[in-house]
Design a protein around this motif. Structure first.
Motif, short mmCIF file in Angstrom:
data_model
loop_
_atom_site.label_atom_id
_atom_site.label_comp_id
_atom_site.label_asym_id
_atom_site.label_seq_id
_atom_site.Cartn_x
_atom_site.Cartn_y
_atom_site.Cartn_z
N ALA A 192 0.83 -1.21 0.00
CA ALA A 192 0.00 0.00 0.00
C ALA A 192 0.86 1.26 0.00
N ALA A 193 0.21 2.40 -0.23
CA ALA A 193 0.93 3.68 -0.27
C ALA A 193 1.59 4.02 1.06
N ASN A 194 1.04 3.46 2.16
CA ASN A 194 1.63 3.73 3.48
C ASN A 194 2.80 2.82 3.81
N GLY A 195 3.20 1.98 2.83
CA GLY A 195 4.34 1.10 3.03
C GLY A 195 4.01 -0.21 3.71
N LYS A 196 2.73 -0.44 3.99
CA LYS A 196 2.33 -1.67 4.66
C LYS A 196 1.77 -2.68 3.66
N TYR A 197 1.74 -3.93 4.09
CA TYR A 197 1.22 -5.00 3.26
C TYR A 197 -0.27 -5.19 3.55
N VAL A 198 -1.07 -5.10 2.51
CA VAL A 198 -2.52 -5.24 2.67
C VAL A 198 -2.99 -6.41 1.81
N TRP A 199 -4.12 -7.00 2.21
CA TRP A 199 -4.70 -8.09 1.44
C TRP A 199 -5.06 -7.62 0.04
N HIS A 200 -5.16 -8.56 -0.89
CA HIS A 200 -5.39 -8.24 -2.30
C HIS A 200 -6.83 -7.83 -2.58
N TRP A 201 -7.76 -8.01 -1.63
CA TRP A 201 -9.17 -7.80 -1.95
C TRP A 201 -9.65 -6.39 -1.60
N ASP A 202 -10.78 -6.04 -2.19
CA ASP A 202 -11.42 -4.74 -1.97
C ASP A 202 -12.12 -4.74 -0.61
N PRO A 203 -11.77 -3.81 0.28
CA PRO A 203 -12.44 -3.76 1.59
C PRO A 203 -13.96 -3.56 1.47
N ALA A 204 -14.41 -3.00 0.36
CA ALA A 204 -15.85 -2.78 0.17
C ALA A 204 -16.62 -4.10 0.11
N ARG A 205 -15.89 -5.20 -0.09
CA ARG A 205 -16.55 -6.51 -0.09
C ARG A 205 -17.19 -6.83 1.27
N ARG A 206 -16.73 -6.16 2.32
CA ARG A 206 -17.25 -6.44 3.65
C ARG A 206 -18.74 -6.16 3.76
N THR A 207 -19.28 -5.37 2.83
CA THR A 207 -20.71 -5.05 2.88
C THR A 207 -21.55 -6.17 2.27
N SER A 208 -20.90 -7.11 1.55
CA SER A 208 -21.65 -8.24 1.02
C SER A 208 -21.95 -9.19 2.16
N ARG A 209 -23.01 -9.98 2.03
CA ARG A 209 -23.47 -10.78 3.18
C ARG A 209 -23.69 -12.24 2.78
N PRO A 210 -22.61 -12.99 2.54
CA PRO A 210 -22.79 -14.39 2.12
C PRO A 210 -23.44 -15.27 3.17
N GLY A 211 -23.42 -14.86 4.43
CA GLY A 211 -24.04 -15.67 5.48
C GLY A 211 -25.43 -15.21 5.85
N ALA A 212 -25.94 -14.18 5.17
CA ALA A 212 -27.24 -13.61 5.50
C ALA A 212 -28.36 -14.61 5.21
N PRO A 213 -29.42 -14.60 6.04
CA PRO A 213 -30.52 -15.56 5.86
C PRO A 213 -31.15 -15.52 4.48
N ASP A 214 -31.31 -14.33 3.90
CA ASP A 214 -31.94 -14.26 2.58
C ASP A 214 -31.08 -14.91 1.51
N TYR A 215 -29.77 -14.78 1.63
CA TYR A 215 -28.87 -15.41 0.67
C TYR A 215 -28.88 -16.93 0.84
N ARG A 216 -28.86 -17.40 2.09
CA ARG A 216 -28.89 -18.84 2.33
C ARG A 216 -30.20 -19.45 1.82
N GLU A 217 -31.30 -18.72 1.98
CA GLU A 217 -32.59 -19.20 1.48
C GLU A 217 -32.58 -19.26 -0.05
N ARG A 218 -31.94 -18.29 -0.67
CA ARG A 218 -31.83 -18.31 -2.13
C ARG A 218 -31.05 -19.55 -2.58
N LEU A 219 -29.99 -19.88 -1.86
CA LEU A 219 -29.22 -21.07 -2.20
C LEU A 219 -30.06 -22.34 -2.02
#
Length: 293
Positions: A192-219
């Protein structure tokens, strides 16, 4: 936008496809492009590299194996908050399959990628010849899901060294031997620009909800519609998909075959690729065989 500068030694993607709404999707492939297409989709926080061993083995068996970084992961584009839903992932899959000219691909999906595959097949979004679910079913364990989220959310500002990154991975995967050489971590982090090592993924992914009841029901509803050949692979040490959750899916989808891989946790292919790849090929040689010349 991406996480930061790619580290020296990070593998360059073999292919780049245009996904849903212009998002660039990076991928690798193995085997004969004229062979049956097998699309390998990784779990949340992973990359296409999780499938390298399995992809090579499938390629040697005559299949055209393709693995790609999901949007917001690895070398694929970040899509921004609100653009990581199951529908977005399915549309990316459809775009890649279309670009490869496959009419009836085999889908192999682990965790998040398994959900994408199940929706695509069960909701008729894609004409699929066979489906392999890897440590993923409509019913999963909340505790295991919480551990994944905790791992992905740690150190949002970055790690001070690759040794810290290695320690974080080792704490999450205590059953694996910690590597002495840290060069392999290059594909998992960015500088990263601050010289630290960050994970390769977009932090905005945290708003997705793969464990949410509506998603599990869809599955669950998608699983009700499965009529194609299905293989469920569970890691015997998994705390995400329990034996109870696996059996629930097998009752729902009675034509499904089942393999429980001993000494493997949630990331089955990475833990025991020999058993995993062998089981998948054995299934595919019956469900979607390579044409003989």
């Amino acid at each position: 936008m991406s996480a930061g500068e790619r580290l020296l030694g990070t593998p360059i993607p073999m292919h780049v496809w245009i996904g849903y709404k212009g998002v660039k999707i990076a991928g690798d492939s193995w085997g004969d492009p004229n062979g049956p297409l097998v699309v390998l989709q990784h779990g949340g926080g992973q990359t296409r590299h999780a499938w390298k061993g399995a992809g090579e083995t499938l390629g040697e068996a005559g299949y055209h194996a393709v693995a790609f970084d999901a949007r917001g992961h690895g070398d694929s584009d970040w899509a921004g908050e609100g653009n990581y839903s199951g529908d977005h992932m399915v549309e990316d899959l459809r775009c890649v399959a279309k670009a490869l000219g496959s009419e009836r691909p085999v889908l192999v999906g682990a965790s998040m990628g398994g959900g994408t595959s199940l929706i695509a097949a069960g909701e008729g979004k894609l004409d699929v010849s066979a489906l392999v679910m890897v440590d993923m079913a409509p019913q999963i364990e909340p505790e295991g899901q919480a551990k994944i989220q905790a791992f992905m959310n740690q150190k949002p500002d970055g790690f001070d060294s690759l040794e810290e990154v290695a320690a974080a991975i080792a704490n999450y995967q205590p059953h694996r031997k910690r590597p002495r050489n840290l060069d392999g971590l290059a594909k998992n982090v960015r500088l990263a620009a601050n010289g630290k090592y960050v994970w390769h993924w977009d932090p905005a992914r945290r708003t997705s909800r793969p464990g949410a009841p509506d998603y599990r029901e869809r599955l669950r509803l998608a699983a009700d519609n499965l009529t194609l050949p299905v293989l469920l692979v569970r890691g015997g040490l998994s705390d995400v998909l329990s034996e109870e959750g696996a059996q629930s899916f097998l009752k729902q989808c009675p034509q499904a075959e089942y393999v429980n891989v001993a000494n493997a946790a949630h990331m089955v292919a990475g833990d025991r690729n020999d058993i995993f790849a062998g089981s998948v090929i054995s299934f595919l040689l019956r469900a979607a065989p390579v044409p003989t010349t």
